[in-house]
Design an enzyme around this catalytic site. Structure first.
Site, mmCIF file in Angstrom:
data_model
loop_
_atom_site.group_PDB
_atom_site.id
_atom_site.type_symbol
_atom_site.label_atom_id
_atom_site.label_comp_id
_atom_site.label_asym_id
_atom_site.label_seq_id
_atom_site.Cartn_x
_atom_site.Cartn_y
_atom_site.Cartn_z
ATOM 1 N N GLU A 1 -1.693 -5.480 8.540
ATOM 2 C CA GLU A 1 -0.886 -4.884 9.609
ATOM 3 C C GLU A 1 -1.562 -5.077 10.965
ATOM 4 O OE1 GLU A 1 -0.032 -0.764 8.780
ATOM 5 O OE2 GLU A 1 0.897 -1.227 6.845
ATOM 6 N N GLU B 1 8.892 -4.276 10.589
ATOM 7 C CA GLU B 1 9.379 -2.998 10.060
ATOM 8 C C GLU B 1 9.941 -2.123 11.169
ATOM 9 O OE1 GLU B 1 6.670 -1.088 7.368
ATOM 10 O OE2 GLU B 1 7.873 0.751 7.278
ATOM 11 N N ASP C 1 -1.130 -6.080 -0.234
ATOM 12 C CA ASP C 1 -1.561 -5.432 1.020
ATOM 13 C C ASP C 1 -3.060 -5.198 1.017
ATOM 14 O OD1 ASP C 1 0.602 -5.097 2.713
ATOM 15 O OD2 ASP C 1 1.199 -3.164 1.863
ATOM 16 N N LYS D 1 -1.487 -9.326 2.820
ATOM 17 C CA LYS D 1 -0.737 -8.890 4.010
ATOM 18 C C LYS D 1 -1.608 -7.914 4.796
ATOM 19 C CE LYS D 1 3.108 -6.108 3.806
ATOM 20 N NZ LYS D 1 2.691 -4.890 4.531
ATOM 21 N N ASP E 1 0.841 -1.205 0.000
ATOM 22 C CA ASP E 1 0.000 0.000 0.000
ATOM 23 C C ASP E 1 0.874 1.252 0.000
ATOM 24 O OD1 ASP E 1 0.872 -0.184 2.594
ATOM 25 O OD2 ASP E 1 -1.103 -0.042 3.526
ATOM 26 N N SER E 2 2.213 1.043 -0.003
ATOM 27 C CA SER E 2 3.126 2.161 -0.244
ATOM 28 C C SER E 2 2.882 2.744 -1.638
ATOM 29 C CB SER E 2 4.590 1.720 -0.098
ATOM 30 O OG SER E 2 4.830 0.545 -0.853
#
Ligand code: KIV
Length: 272
Positions: free
Chosen positions: A123, A190, A91, A121, A52-53
């Site tokens: 978070e 991270e 993501d 993925k 999602d970057s």
């Protein structure tokens, strides 16, 4: 030194667990479009992350929060068309899995159906355990993500190193064990202290892939545009730049402009 121990025609979630068991480090890079994914996959990277970057790198947003599920699916389906060997992880964006496990499952199914991605993925740790479990019941592989979780930037307030204090470090280790117990096939860590990251990696059988988490983990991930030097405002200590594409591309564009203005381009061989 870790070198390729086995030739894989196609990387699967099982290959990654096997690589960890064999002491082979895992390489992971981001891609958001077909052309970049073709190069990254062709170079032999093990995992492509449609991160999602993309919200920052592709769309220019300050955070990862604005990107939508449909935008992630657009990026992921472009990457999937290029990936012949790499495992493609997508993501789930902010707001598509934290609310309740039913909507988490619906988001994951939509990604898998519409993009063709191989895994998702998410978070977070214990607070999203129910969502992770429900997604896994549908046979969708899940990669976890702990430490600095950019979707929670407004809770943290900064992008600095996480889990430096004992309490947060203990919670992170517990969350990592929980994600493994739930059935995640791998975990991204991270921006956490290297000593803690190594301890987490040693405590788990699933691979731990680090970004700013030192060399004691089972693999590394970087944002491709950062490691190629296309972005130059972002200079964290963990980032190794393999090229200075910002300068190289600027030179190329300036040469082109000059050639157009001077009428050097196109020449006789470059026309019909
Ligand atoms: O979105 C992303 O690119 C990521 C990596 C930084 C791990 O989550």
């Amino acid at each position: 030194m870790s070198v390729a121990k086995k030739q894989y025609k196609r990387i699967t979630t099982k290959s990654l667990v096997e690589m960890k068991a064999n002491g082979e480090k895992i390489s992971m890079l981001t891609a958001y479009d077909y052309t970049m994914a073709k190069i990254v996959d062709g170079a032999g990277v093990d995992v492509i992350l449609v991160g999602d970057s993309a919200s920052n790198v592709m769309a220019g947003h300050e955070t990862t929060l604005p990107i939508t599920l449909d935008q992630m699916i657009y990026h992921a389906s472009s990457v999937i068309r290029a990936a012949e060997r790499s495992l493609v992880v997508v993501d789930l964006p902010f707001g598509t899995y934290q609310g309740n496990s039913k909507s988490a499952l619906e988001s994951a199914i939509k990604v898998m159906k519409e993009s063709g991605g191989h895994a998702v993925k998410l978070e977070g740790g214990s607070e999203i355990a129910e969502s992770i479990s429900r997604i896994l019941t549908a046979g969708i592989p899940v990669m976890g993500h702990l430490g600095l979780t950019p979707q929670s930037i407004y809770k943290f307030g900064t992008y600095t190193v996480r889990a430096k204090e004992e309490e947060e470090a203990n919670k992170l280790l517990e969350d990592a064990k929980l994600l493994q117990e739930l059935g995640c096939f791998a975990l991204v860590l991270e921006k956490v202290p290297a000593v803690l990251a190594e301890k987490v990696a040693k405590s788990l059988t699933i691979p731990v892939i680090g970004i700013g988490a030192g060399g004691g983990v089972d693999g590394q991930v970087l944002v491709t545009h950062d490691m190629l030097g296309m972005t130059h405002e972002f200079n964290p200590r963990f980032l190794r730049r393999y090229l200075d594409l910002y300068a190289e591309m600027t030179n190329a564009f300036q040469s082109y402009i000059q050639d157009v203005k001077s009428q050097d381009f196109p020449n006789e061989k470059e026309q019909y």
